[in-house]
Design a protein around this motif. Structure first.
Motif, PDB file in Angstrom:
ATOM      1  N   ALA A  22       0.823  -1.210   0.000  1.00  0.00           N
ATOM      2  CA  ALA A  22       0.000   0.000   0.000  1.00  0.00           C
ATOM      3  C   ALA A  22       0.854   1.256   0.000  1.00  0.00           C
ATOM      4  O   ALA A  22       1.968   1.265   0.532  1.00  0.00           O
ATOM      5  CB  ALA A  22      -0.916   0.014   1.232  1.00  0.00           C
ATOM      6  N   GLY A  46      -5.903   4.783  -5.340  1.00  0.00           N
ATOM      7  CA  GLY A  46      -6.013   5.600  -4.143  1.00  0.00           C
ATOM      8  C   GLY A  46      -6.342   7.035  -4.487  1.00  0.00           C
ATOM      9  O   GLY A  46      -6.368   7.420  -5.662  1.00  0.00           O
ATOM     10  N   GLY A  67      -3.401   0.939  -3.553  1.00  0.00           N
ATOM     11  CA  GLY A  67      -3.553   2.302  -4.030  1.00  0.00           C
ATOM     12  C   GLY A  67      -2.488   3.272  -3.574  1.00  0.00           C
ATOM     13  O   GLY A  67      -1.624   2.966  -2.759  1.00  0.00           O
ATOM     14  N   HIS A 121      -3.947   3.984   3.017  1.00  0.00           N
ATOM     15  CA  HIS A 121      -4.302   5.398   3.078  1.00  0.00           C
ATOM     16  C   HIS A 121      -3.781   6.133   4.301  1.00  0.00           C
ATOM     17  O   HIS A 121      -3.247   7.245   4.176  1.00  0.00           O
ATOM     18  CB  HIS A 121      -5.824   5.569   2.992  1.00  0.00           C
ATOM     19  CG  HIS A 121      -6.282   6.992   3.036  1.00  0.00           C
ATOM     20  ND1 HIS A 121      -5.958   7.901   2.048  1.00  0.00           N
ATOM     21  CD2 HIS A 121      -7.038   7.676   3.958  1.00  0.00           C
ATOM     22  CE1 HIS A 121      -6.501   9.076   2.338  1.00  0.00           C
ATOM     23  NE2 HIS A 121      -7.144   8.964   3.490  1.00  0.00           N
ATOM     24  N   HIS A 128      -9.132   1.416  -0.611  1.00  0.00           N
ATOM     25  CA  HIS A 128      -7.975   2.231  -0.243  1.00  0.00           C
ATOM     26  C   HIS A 128      -8.159   2.897   1.120  1.00  0.00           C
ATOM     27  O   HIS A 128      -7.313   2.768   2.005  1.00  0.00           O
ATOM     28  CB  HIS A 128      -7.689   3.279  -1.309  1.00  0.00           C
ATOM     29  CG  HIS A 128      -6.548   4.190  -0.960  1.00  0.00           C
ATOM     30  ND1 HIS A 128      -5.255   3.735  -0.845  1.00  0.00           N
ATOM     31  CD2 HIS A 128      -6.518   5.515  -0.640  1.00  0.00           C
ATOM     32  CE1 HIS A 128      -4.461   4.741  -0.499  1.00  0.00           C
ATOM     33  NE2 HIS A 128      -5.203   5.827  -0.367  1.00  0.00           N
ATOM     34  N   ASP A 134     -11.997   4.656  -5.587  1.00  0.00           N
ATOM     35  CA  ASP A 134     -11.612   5.477  -4.450  1.00  0.00           C
ATOM     36  C   ASP A 134     -12.768   6.291  -3.871  1.00  0.00           C
ATOM     37  O   ASP A 134     -13.617   6.810  -4.612  1.00  0.00           O
ATOM     38  CB  ASP A 134     -10.468   6.409  -4.837  1.00  0.00           C
ATOM     39  CG  ASP A 134      -9.857   7.051  -3.620  1.00  0.00           C
ATOM     40  OD1 ASP A 134      -9.218   6.337  -2.829  1.00  0.00           O
ATOM     41  OD2 ASP A 134     -10.059   8.262  -3.429  1.00  0.00           O
TER      42      ASP A 134
END
Length: 300
Positions: free
Chosen positions: A58, A127, A91, A238, A219, A180
């Motif tokens: 990520a 993302g 993302g 995130h 995300h 997203d």
């Protein structure tokens, strides 16, 4: 009674400590460390006998000197060594800050990611920064970003409110990926008064046609309160774990829920969420107490 010399020693020691901590947070943790965060769980309703290892990456935020294409390639090599049945990308491939010496083009970071291998494939979602950095996508208010195209061009499946059924040892499971939740920026030039999401949880889950377990890629973790118990596991990024984390708490988290979904394995009403601390940095190139990580989840 403290002397002037003693006072200056205390001040000097405090300053030296601050410099050392700052150097660690600015250079060592974000640049030199890579942790493997390992979770093992059997979610409610998981198919008996289905043993599945998921490797998750990520928030790369590709840029130099913090996350070069060469560093991404080395992370992919390490991820491949972890023996995942399936690899997922959660993302934010695009850079999220201006303190860089060079932005890494999507053709470069996607080429590095193309080295990822897993028997059941590599599966990705976008993302917010992948949308925010694409002016054409912002103007269009949807469609696809340069990130979508870059990943597809190197053979990585990208999920935009889509679900697909996979099998391991004859036992099925679903990968469902949301678009997203913060994709569209507000502003007069975009003719939008508020932030807009392109996620469709109900429409995505409606594509599931049997009782096999579902792994949801989202995300942002803020969707989790809406995720039904039918979903075995939600995987998110995130937050970067807040980028700065003290004693299990992050003072600043990009989530309307604050620290609730900042990092790690969260269980609510027997529903499971795992939030990766991610790999890169956003806003500022600082990490403290939450080093870059690859997530490994053993299910079954």
């Amino acid at each position: 009674m403290i002397t002037r010399r003693g006072f200056m020693q205390v001040i000097g020691g405090g300053f030296a400590s601050a410099v050392a901590l700052g150097g660690y947070a600015f250079a060592v943790e974000p640049l030199a460390r890579l942790r493997i965060a390992h979770y093992s769980l059997t979610p409610p309703g998981w198919t008996p006998g289905l043993k599945l290892r998921v490797v998750a990456i990520a928030d790369l935020h590709a840029c130099e000197p913090w996350m070069s294409a060469r560093r991404i390639a080395s992370i992919c090599t390490r991820a491949n060594e972890l023996g995942g049945d399936v690899t997922v990308l959660l993302g934010d491939y695009a850079s999220g800050m201006n303190l860089v010496t060079r932005y890494v083009h999507s053709s470069e970071w996607s080429k590095a990611l193309s080295a990822l291998e897993a028997p059941l494939g590599v599966h990705a979602v976008m993302g917010n920064h992948d949308w925010w950095e694409d002016r054409t996508a912002q103007k269009n208010g949807g469609g696809e970003t340069f990130g979508h195209r870059a990943l597809v061009e190197v053979g990585i499946s990208v999920y935009s409110n889509r679900a697909i059924r996979l099998e391991k040892d004859g036992l099925g499971f679903w990968i469902a990926g949301l678009e997203d939740q913060l994709a569209l920026l507000p502003g007069k030039k975009w003719k939008r008064s508020a932030m807009g999401g392109l996620d469709d949880l109900d429409g995505t889950l409606a594509q599931v046609t049997d009782e096999a377990p579902i792994i949801l890629l989202a995300h942002e973790p803020d969707i989790f309160p809406k995720v039904p118990a039918r979903v075995s596991l939600t995987l998110s990024g995130h937050t970067h774990g807040g980028q700065v984390r003290f004693i299990g708490h992050s003072p600043v988290v990009p989530s309307r829920f604050g620290d609730r979904y900042a990092y790690g394995h969260i269980v609510e009403e027997e529903r499971n969420l795992i939030v990766s601390g991610g790999l890169g940095c956003s806003i500022a190139p600082i990490r403290f107490g939450v080093p870059p990580e690859i997530v490994v989840v053993d299910l079954g």
